[in-house]
Design a protein around this motif. Structure first.
Motif, PDB file in Angstrom:
ATOM      1  N   GLN A 144      39.373  15.807  52.552  1.00 22.35           N
ATOM      2  CA  GLN A 144      38.682  16.893  52.971  1.00 22.35           C
ATOM      3  C   GLN A 144      38.458  16.587  54.377  1.00 22.35           C
ATOM      4  OE1 GLN A 144      35.681  19.292  51.610  1.00 22.35           O
ATOM      5  NE2 GLN A 144      35.144  18.304  49.620  1.00 22.35           N
ATOM      6  N   ASN A 154      29.918  17.485  44.200  1.00 26.47           N
ATOM      7  CA  ASN A 154      31.338  17.900  44.400  1.00 26.47           C
ATOM      8  C   ASN A 154      31.264  18.717  45.893  1.00 26.47           C
ATOM      9  OD1 ASN A 154      32.456  16.953  41.986  1.00 26.47           O
ATOM     10  ND2 ASN A 154      32.360  18.857  41.155  1.00 26.47           N
ATOM     11  N   GLY A 169      31.681  17.738  51.381  1.00 17.73           N
ATOM     12  CA  GLY A 169      32.154  19.043  51.871  1.00 17.73           C
ATOM     13  C   GLY A 169      31.121  19.646  53.005  1.00 17.73           C
ATOM     14  N   HIS A 203      37.353  21.352  47.672  1.00 16.88           N
ATOM     15  CA  HIS A 203      37.073  20.630  46.676  1.00 16.88           C
ATOM     16  C   HIS A 203      37.980  20.928  45.456  1.00 16.88           C
ATOM     17  CE1 HIS A 203      35.614  17.796  43.613  1.00 16.88           C
ATOM     18  NE2 HIS A 203      35.260  18.973  42.598  1.00 16.88           N
ATOM     19  N   GLU A 242      41.136  18.848  46.896  1.00 18.84           N
ATOM     20  CA  GLU A 242      40.750  17.340  46.369  1.00 18.84           C
ATOM     21  C   GLU A 242      41.170  17.312  44.947  1.00 18.84           C
ATOM     22  OE1 GLU A 242      37.120  15.310  48.514  1.00 18.84           O
ATOM     23  OE2 GLU A 242      36.539  16.690  46.862  1.00 18.84           O
ATOM     24  N   ARG A 243      40.870  18.089  44.331  1.00 17.91           N
ATOM     25  CA  ARG A 243      41.119  18.071  42.706  1.00 17.91           C
ATOM     26  C   ARG A 243      42.696  17.956  42.574  1.00 17.91           C
ATOM     27  NH1 ARG A 243      37.165  19.982  38.160  1.00 17.91           N
ATOM     28  NH2 ARG A 243      35.419  19.166  39.036  1.00 17.91           N
TER      29      ARG A 243
END
Length: 322
Positions: free
Chosen positions: A70, A260, A264, A303, A307-308
């Motif tokens: 991120q 989560n 961010g 996210h 990210e995932r």
């Protein structure tokens, strides 16, 4: 603890928009509690991994994959906004090689008070990420110490912090921003996982509460001694309570969602306010709400989209390499 982290990130955002609470900077209070949380989380990770093969390498990789995706995405968007003409006190310098390297490597940003890198920093809150990264570098060694030796390290850092409070050292730099003066805060968060250190933590909390009371009643008020003390006095009991809480149902789902989003919001709020052409200062509540909403949306998208996906590929690679 996701709700707490999201609240703390929102307080950092509000502080950068110019909001204060009773003359105190809420962002500083939030960062101090973030330090406690980081130490607490890292101690838990190390307890779980320290006896496994390549524990230190795995620990470093986990922290980098948590922070960098991120951050680099926000860095790229901020660079585009800068090129498009975004105006900010953090974008005053025409960047050269060293400025770009500082933004990419993160850790040099933690020494902006000596380098002047804060005149070109694309993710301005990254100086505190630099402090966290420095803590992560030494965490495996520190968390492997005996409780007695760990307490001695905490006392050494606390001595630096005390020198800053006495203004023998710069109070802002050594009492808030540089690792030698705040290392004990990270370690205090981690020490909550060690019952043998709880009596020391209680004595420390009482000392800090007395110090905060003295500051509020008599001063002196210098940046940011009151906020740091308040962050410690609030943060330790809040962390203690949240360790015992067991969210269920809707609360559990919401807490996970906010967890989560929290990081961010922290890294995205400057690109968000630049996108909305909001200038810190006399910011109306509707503008602040818009910045928070856009930051949360950017956090949500990056996210779940970035990210995932990165974490899934990293875990798949680790399984294949095992």
């Amino acid at each position: 603890m996701g709700t707490l982290r999201y609240l703390l990130a929102s307080l950092v955002l509000l502080s950068h928009l110019g909001y204060s609470m009773a003359g105190l900077n809420p962002g500083v209070i939030a960062v101090v509690i973030f330090y406690l949380l980081a130490g607490h989380v890292v101690a838990g990770l190390w307890q779980k991994w320290q006896s496994q093969p390549a524990a230190t390498t795995r620990f470093y990789a986990d922290r980098l994959w948590r922070i960098l995706p991120q951050y680099f995405c926000a860095l790229l968007v901020a660079a585009v906004l800068w090129r498009a003409g975004a105006q900010s006190p953090f974008l005053l310098r025409s960047p050269g090689l060293f400025e770009w390297l500082a933004n990419l490597l993160v850790i040099p940003l933690g020494y902006f008070m000596y380098t002047g890198f804060d005149s070109f920093v694309l993710v301005p809150p990254a100086w505190s990420l630099a402090v966290e990264l420095q803590f992560y570098l030494v965490a495996p060694w520190l968390l492997g110490l005996s409780p007695r030796r760990l307490a001695l390290v905490m006392l050494a850092s606390l001595a630096v912090f005390a020198a800053a409070q006495l203004q023998w050292l710069d109070t802002d730099h050594f009492g808030y921003r540089l690792l030698p003066g705040v290392l004990f805060i990270f370690l205090a968060g981690g020490a909550m996982r060690q019952p043998r250190l709880h009596s020391i933590l209680l004595a420390f909390w009482l000392l800090m509460a007395a110090y905060l009371l003295m500051l509020l009643m008599h001063g002196p008020a210098v940046p940011y001694n009151r906020e740091v003390a308040l962050g410690l006095v609030l943060g330790l009991p809040v962390l203690k309570v949240l360790r015992l809480a067991r969210p269920t149902g809707v609360w559990k789902s919401l807490d996970r969602l906010l967890a989560n989003l929290s990081y961010g919001v922290f890294v995205w709020h400057f690109p968000a306010l630049w996108s909305l052409h909001v200038q810190p200062g006399a910011v109306r509540p509707v503008q602040a709400t818009a910045v928070l909403a856009l930051s949360s949306l950017l956090a949500l998208v990056t996210h779940y989209v970035l990210e995932r996906a990165v974490w899934t590929k990293v875990r798949r690679f680790e399984r294949l390499s095992a």
